[in-house]
Design an enzyme around this catalytic site. Structure first.
Site, short mmCIF file in Angstrom:
data_model
loop_
_atom_site.label_atom_id
_atom_site.label_comp_id
_atom_site.label_asym_id
_atom_site.label_seq_id
_atom_site.Cartn_x
_atom_site.Cartn_y
_atom_site.Cartn_z
N MET A 30 -26.03 -2.11 13.92
CA MET A 30 -24.72 -1.49 14.15
C MET A 30 -24.27 -0.75 12.88
O MET A 30 -23.07 -0.47 12.71
CB MET A 30 -23.69 -2.55 14.56
N LEU A 33 -25.29 -0.50 6.71
CA LEU A 33 -26.57 -1.15 6.36
C LEU A 33 -26.56 -1.76 4.96
O LEU A 33 -25.91 -1.24 4.04
CB LEU A 33 -27.71 -0.13 6.47
N GLY A 36 -30.27 -6.71 3.94
CA GLY A 36 -30.76 -7.50 5.09
C GLY A 36 -31.39 -6.58 6.12
O GLY A 36 -32.52 -6.81 6.57
N HIS A 37 -30.66 -5.53 6.49
CA HIS A 37 -31.21 -4.57 7.46
C HIS A 37 -32.50 -3.95 6.90
O HIS A 37 -33.48 -3.76 7.63
CB HIS A 37 -30.21 -3.44 7.72
N GLY A 149 -32.95 -10.30 12.74
CA GLY A 149 -32.65 -11.14 11.59
C GLY A 149 -32.36 -12.58 11.99
O GLY A 149 -31.66 -12.84 12.96
N MET A 186 -25.98 -11.83 3.60
CA MET A 186 -25.50 -10.44 3.66
C MET A 186 -25.05 -10.14 5.09
O MET A 186 -25.68 -10.57 6.06
CB MET A 186 -26.61 -9.48 3.25
N ARG A 189 -19.92 -7.33 7.81
CA ARG A 189 -18.53 -7.81 7.81
C ARG A 189 -18.07 -8.25 6.42
O ARG A 189 -16.86 -8.35 6.19
CB ARG A 189 -18.36 -8.97 8.79
P1 AMP Z 1 -26.12 -5.89 12.83
O1 AMP Z 1 -26.08 -4.49 12.27
O2 AMP Z 1 -25.21 -6.83 12.13
O3 AMP Z 1 -25.98 -5.90 14.32
O4 AMP Z 1 -27.57 -6.44 12.52
C1 AMP Z 1 -28.71 -5.75 12.90
C2 AMP Z 1 -29.91 -6.61 12.65
O5 AMP Z 1 -29.97 -6.95 11.26
C3 AMP Z 1 -29.85 -7.95 13.42
O6 AMP Z 1 -31.15 -8.29 13.87
C4 AMP Z 1 -29.37 -8.90 12.35
O7 AMP Z 1 -29.75 -10.25 12.59
C5 AMP Z 1 -30.07 -8.35 11.13
N1 AMP Z 1 -29.39 -8.82 9.90
C6 AMP Z 1 -28.05 -8.77 9.65
N2 AMP Z 1 -27.79 -9.35 8.46
C7 AMP Z 1 -28.98 -9.78 7.96
C8 AMP Z 1 -29.37 -10.46 6.77
N3 AMP Z 1 -28.50 -10.84 5.85
N4 AMP Z 1 -30.69 -10.73 6.59
C9 AMP Z 1 -31.62 -10.36 7.53
N5 AMP Z 1 -31.30 -9.72 8.67
C10 AMP Z 1 -30.01 -9.43 8.89
#
Ligand code: AMP
Length: 281
Positions: A30, A33, A36-37, A149, A186, A189
């Site tokens: 989403m 970035l 983690g991403h 993640g 990470m 939010r």
């Molecule tokens: P989001 O943008 O929050 O929807 O996350 C997109 C992808 O990145 C999802 O698969 C999350 O689990 C992964 N993700 C988010 N934060 C982390 C993190 N700190 N470490 C590893 N993957 C992450």
């Protein structure tokens, strides 16, 4: 990196090159970035010949309009980060592209037990919204491997279930959670935390670490009660702190003689809801 805004363009492009590739890796996000991403992108690059990342803030998975409106948007920096990490394709549709009509709540995915516990219990409808977007993205990209993640542990299980429901043959790689140096997982939010909240936020990981360390040394229900009380004394409002089987997410009350567990937490710091988890083997 090639940027696509329309699914038809992306699909046509992938159709022309798919036959020459063994594996297409996909990283749905989403945006906003962070490292983690990028660790997911890195894993995809190591495991697939072509890496597609998507950025779409999916209104359908938010429980409150306010949370959706305040979700951080950092698109220019996102594009820079993806380019420097070697991502091949960015899919960045707008809402009309994904939901040409109103968001349909009619489609129902049978997620069974997974939707009744933890995030499912505290965020009703959230995983239906996740499935709504991920199903669409998987039909558009048709990846061989999906990178998710561990940070969103329950979401990984939900998406595995979705892939089963779709009858697709897509491999799922769960990538370990990337953390700040103080242990905070990470998260996009985290950008919304004020300095005082940011200083407190790593306590969540400390709480999980302490549960993991002490789980077989003391009686579990007391340990759980004390850990929640300590977080609440520090200013968190805890939705849950629970131990579960890592494959089924069945909640576990007595960890003795059990293996393959995960401890998961969700808590608010004022308006911001944070989640985290640790595997316990
Ligand atoms: P989001 O943008 O929050 O929807 O996350 C997109 C992808 O990145 C999802 O698969 C999350 O689990 C992964 N993700 C988010 N934060 C982390 C993190 N700190 N470490 C590893 N993957 C992450």
């Amino acid at each position: 990196m090639i940027i696509f805004k329309h699914s038809s363009d992306l699909r046509s492009y992938l159709r022309t090159i798919r036959f020459s590739l063994q594996r297409i890796g996909f990283v749905p996000t989403m945006g906003a970035l962070h490292e983690g991403h990028l660790s997911l992108i890195k894993q995809s690059k190591a495991n697939a010949e072509l890496t597609v990342c998507s950025i779409f803030i999916n209104r359908a998975q938010f429980n409150s309009a306010d949370d959706f409106d305040k979700y951080p948007v950092t698109i220019e920096s996102d594009i820079r980060l993806l380019e420097s990490s070697g991502c091949d394709i960015l899919f960045m549709p707008d809402e009309k592209e994904i939901y040409p009509d109103a968001i349909s709540k009619e489609k129902k995915f049978d997620l069974g037990y997974l939707e009744t516990v933890l995030e499912g219990k505290y965020r009703p409808g959230h995983f239906q919204g996740v499935c709504l977007i991920v199903e669409k993205l998987l039909y558009i990209v048709e990846p061989n491997v999906l990178f998710l993640g561990q940070k969103d542990f329950q979401q990984c299980l939900v998406i595995k279930r979705l892939i089963q429901i779709m009858g697709k043959d897509i491999e799922v790689h769960m990538v370990p959670t990337k953390r700040e140096s103080d242990g905070l997982a990470m998260s996009s939010r985290n950008l919304r935390l004020n300095p005082a909240e940011r200083a407190l936020a790593p306590e969540l990981n400390k709480a999980l670490t302490s549960v993991k360390k002490n789980i077989l040394k003391v009686e579990y229900s007391g340990l759980r009660r004390q850990t929640i009380a300590s977080l609440e004394n520090q200013g968190f409002k805890v939705d849950y702190l629970d131990l579960a089987d890592k494959n089924t997410l069945q909640l576990v009350c007595d960890p003795q003689n059990k293996s393959a567990l995960v401890v998961l937490v969700a808590a608010f710091l004022n308006e911001i809801r944070l989640i985290d988890n640790l595997l316990i083997n």
